[in-house]
Design a protein around this motif. Structure first.
Motif, short mmCIF file in Angstrom:
data_model
loop_
_atom_site.label_atom_id
_atom_site.label_comp_id
_atom_site.label_asym_id
_atom_site.label_seq_id
_atom_site.Cartn_x
_atom_site.Cartn_y
_atom_site.Cartn_z
N ALA A 119 0.83 -1.20 0.00
CA ALA A 119 0.00 0.00 0.00
C ALA A 119 0.87 1.26 0.00
N THR A 120 1.98 1.23 0.74
CA THR A 120 2.89 2.36 0.78
C THR A 120 3.52 2.60 -0.59
N HIS A 121 3.94 1.52 -1.24
CA HIS A 121 4.51 1.62 -2.59
C HIS A 121 3.49 2.25 -3.54
N GLU A 122 2.27 1.76 -3.51
CA GLU A 122 1.23 2.27 -4.41
C GLU A 122 0.89 3.72 -4.09
N TYR A 123 0.80 4.05 -2.82
CA TYR A 123 0.47 5.42 -2.43
C TYR A 123 1.51 6.40 -2.96
N TYR A 124 2.77 6.12 -2.72
CA TYR A 124 3.80 7.06 -3.15
C TYR A 124 4.05 7.01 -4.65
N ARG A 125 3.75 5.92 -5.30
CA ARG A 125 3.80 5.87 -6.76
C ARG A 125 2.76 6.82 -7.33
N MET A 126 1.55 6.77 -6.78
CA MET A 126 0.48 7.66 -7.24
C MET A 126 0.80 9.12 -6.92
#
Length: 142
Positions: A119-126
Motif C-alpha cells: 500500500a505504501t509503494h502504491e500510495y507514493y507511486r500515485m
C-alpha cells in the motif's frame, strides 16, 4: 468501519496493563501446560478474533494510515493497539518465544507488513505520478 474501530478499542482496553499483571497461570487448551492469563488472552485474541477478521481489520488499518498520509484524522491510538497486538500474539506464545535478536512477529509480517509495504509503494507511486503531471520537471526534482 465503525464496528471494527469499536471492537479494536474494546480489545485495547482489555489488553491495557496485562504485561504488568501478576503472573496468574491457567492450563492451556489441552490442559497440559500452564500459561499466564495474559498469554492465554493473546492466544484467544489470535485464534478467535484475528484469524476471523484479519482481512477487514488490515484493510481498516491501512485505510486509516492512508487517511493520515492524506492529512485527515486517523485514530492513532487504535492503530497502535492493533499493530502492537499483531506483534504481541507471536511474542507471547510460550512455544514461540524468540532467542535474543530473533524476530518472532510472523503474524505481523504476514498479515500486516506485506500489505502495508504494498500500500505504501502504491500510495507514493500515485503521489509522485500526480506531482510529476502537475508540475514542471525542475519543481518535481526538488
Amino acid at each position: 468501519m465503525l464496528l471494527v474501530q469499536i471492537m479494536i478499542e474494546l480489545v485495547r482496553k482489555a489488553m491495557a496493563g496485562w504485561e504488568s499483571a501478576p503472573n496468574v497461570f491457567v492450563a492451556d487448551e489441552d490442559g497440559s501446560d500452564p500459561m499466564e492469563i495474559g498469554t492465554m488472552a493473546l492466544v484467544v485474541w489470535k485464534n478467535e478474533m484475528i484469524s476471523k477478521i484479519r482481512e477487514p481489520l488490515v484493510r481498516a488499518v491501512l485505510e486509516q494510515i492512508k487517511n493520515d498520509r492524506d492529512g485527515h484524522d486517523a485514530v492513532q491510538r487504535v492503530l497502535h493497539s492493533v499493530i502492537h497486538s499483531l506483534v504481541a500474539v507471536d511474542e507471547n506464545q510460550p512455544a514461540r518465544r524468540p532467542r535474543a535478536g530473533a524476530s518472532s512477529s510472523e503474524l505481523y509480517v504476514e498479515a500486516f507488513e506485506a500489505p502495508l509495504l504494498a500500500a505504501t509503494h502504491e500510495y507514493y507511486r500515485m503521489e509522485s505520478s500526480q506531482l510529476h503531471a502537475e508540475t514542471s520537471c525542475s519543481v518535481y526534482m526538488q
